[in-house]
Design an enzyme around this catalytic site. Sequence first.
Site, PDB file in Angstrom:
ATOM      1  N   GLY A  42     -28.586 -28.346   8.996  1.00 37.76           N
ATOM      2  CA  GLY A  42     -28.083 -29.330   9.955  1.00 37.76           C
ATOM      3  C   GLY A  42     -26.648 -28.977  10.230  1.00 37.76           C
ATOM      4  N   GLU A  43     -25.768 -29.904   9.985  1.00 43.40           N
ATOM      5  CA  GLU A  43     -24.340 -29.667  10.203  1.00 43.40           C
ATOM      6  C   GLU A  43     -23.603 -30.137   8.947  1.00 43.40           C
ATOM      7  OE1 GLU A  43     -22.535 -28.038  12.487  1.00 43.40           O
ATOM      8  OE2 GLU A  43     -21.004 -28.584  11.025  1.00 43.40           O
ATOM      9  N   SER A  44     -23.040 -29.189   8.217  1.00 44.27           N
ATOM     10  CA  SER A  44     -22.484 -29.527   6.906  1.00 44.27           C
ATOM     11  C   SER A  44     -21.326 -30.512   7.002  1.00 44.27           C
ATOM     12  CB  SER A  44     -22.046 -28.258   6.172  1.00 44.27           C
ATOM     13  OG  SER A  44     -21.110 -27.534   6.941  1.00 44.27           O
ATOM     14  N   CYS A  74     -29.064 -23.475   4.377  1.00 49.39           N
ATOM     15  CA  CYS A  74     -28.110 -23.393   5.488  1.00 49.39           C
ATOM     16  C   CYS A  74     -26.972 -24.403   5.294  1.00 49.39           C
ATOM     17  CB  CYS A  74     -28.845 -23.548   6.809  1.00 49.39           C
ATOM     18  SG  CYS A  74     -27.948 -22.796   8.175  1.00 49.39           S
ATOM     19  N   ARG A 103     -18.858 -20.335   6.665  1.00 48.80           N
ATOM     20  CA  ARG A 103     -19.658 -21.049   7.672  1.00 48.80           C
ATOM     21  C   ARG A 103     -19.797 -20.203   8.935  1.00 48.80           C
ATOM     22  NH1 ARG A 103     -17.301 -25.729   9.977  1.00 48.80           N
ATOM     23  NH2 ARG A 103     -19.321 -26.283  10.847  1.00 48.80           N
ATOM     24  N   ILE A 141     -30.054 -19.659  11.521  1.00 50.24           N
ATOM     25  CA  ILE A 141     -29.561 -20.436  12.666  1.00 50.24           C
ATOM     26  C   ILE A 141     -28.108 -20.846  12.380  1.00 50.24           C
ATOM     27  CG2 ILE A 141     -29.929 -22.467  14.140  1.00 50.24           C
ATOM     28  CD1 ILE A 141     -32.869 -22.494  12.964  1.00 50.24           C
ATOM     29  N   ARG A 142     -27.164 -20.208  13.062  1.00 46.35           N
ATOM     30  CA  ARG A 142     -25.733 -20.452  12.800  1.00 46.35           C
ATOM     31  C   ARG A 142     -25.457 -20.530  11.290  1.00 46.35           C
ATOM     32  NH1 ARG A 142     -27.174 -23.211  17.019  1.00 46.35           N
ATOM     33  NH2 ARG A 142     -27.472 -25.183  15.943  1.00 46.35           N
ATOM     34  N   HIS A 181     -33.587 -20.673   6.846  1.00 48.07           N
ATOM     35  CA  HIS A 181     -34.401 -21.904   6.906  1.00 48.07           C
ATOM     36  C   HIS A 181     -35.829 -21.594   6.468  1.00 48.07           C
ATOM     37  CE1 HIS A 181     -31.716 -24.673   9.188  1.00 48.07           C
ATOM     38  NE2 HIS A 181     -31.130 -23.536   9.486  1.00 48.07           N
ATOM     39  N   GLU A 183     -38.143 -23.521   5.780  1.00 54.19           N
ATOM     40  CA  GLU A 183     -39.079 -24.591   6.120  1.00 54.19           C
ATOM     41  C   GLU A 183     -39.753 -24.369   7.468  1.00 54.19           C
ATOM     42  OE1 GLU A 183     -35.896 -24.661   6.177  1.00 54.19           O
ATOM     43  OE2 GLU A 183     -35.139 -25.809   7.892  1.00 54.19           O
TER      44      GLU A 183
END
Length: 215
Positions: A42-44, A74, A103, A141-142, A181, A183
């Site tokens: 997600g976004e840490s 991630c 990051r 992903i990023r 990821h 999942e």
Amino acid sequence: MLALQGDVREHRDALGLVGADTLEVRRPAEVAAVDALVVPGGESTTIDRLTRIFGVREPILKRMAAGMPVFGSCAGMIMLADQVLDGHRDQQSLGGLDITVRRNAFGRQVDSFECDLDVTGLASDPAYGMVQDQPFRAVFIRAPWVERVGPRVEVLATVAYQGQDHVVAVRQGNLLATSFHPEVSGDYRVHGLFVDMVAAHVGSIGSRPDHHHEG
Ligand code: GLN
């Protein structure tokens, strides 16, 4: 599942497929109720902020200090890292893993990519999707990469990127983290590995008469 932000649903589905019962964790009582925690991608910076707003940061740190297994992918890896490079100014992590992550490390050139990786120690149960000696399809992903690993950290996978090898999966005791990821690729051997770690941990504390629960 820490369910404050990120790809909670996909991890829940994956964990269900490898035989785990899952609960969405947003409150301290839920932190106390689980055997283990998955911190999703997600976004840490957001996940970090929300752990403090929802009052779960301290309870999670306490459980981690007592040995609770945690898997982070991630943004979740960033949350488990002792040091974060290129973070927001006030960004904190939970820490626990003696690693330094950067990051959006790959994201300076490309946002997302996939590749086949050899991952050490993957669960081999056929119920987890694939046989052990096949590569793992990793989706980035990023994603962060790991720039430093401490002496007690086991490197489980590296990726060659622009002529250099970067660490993208690590384990230290009951903590597991991947830059990618696992999942989303239909192969649940990383989740299987984590569930096996959790079962071993629960078995070990269950066998100590004075410690039915570490919480
Ligand atoms: N770049 C994100 C962060 O810093 C992580 C991206 C992801 O989890 N897919 O938190």
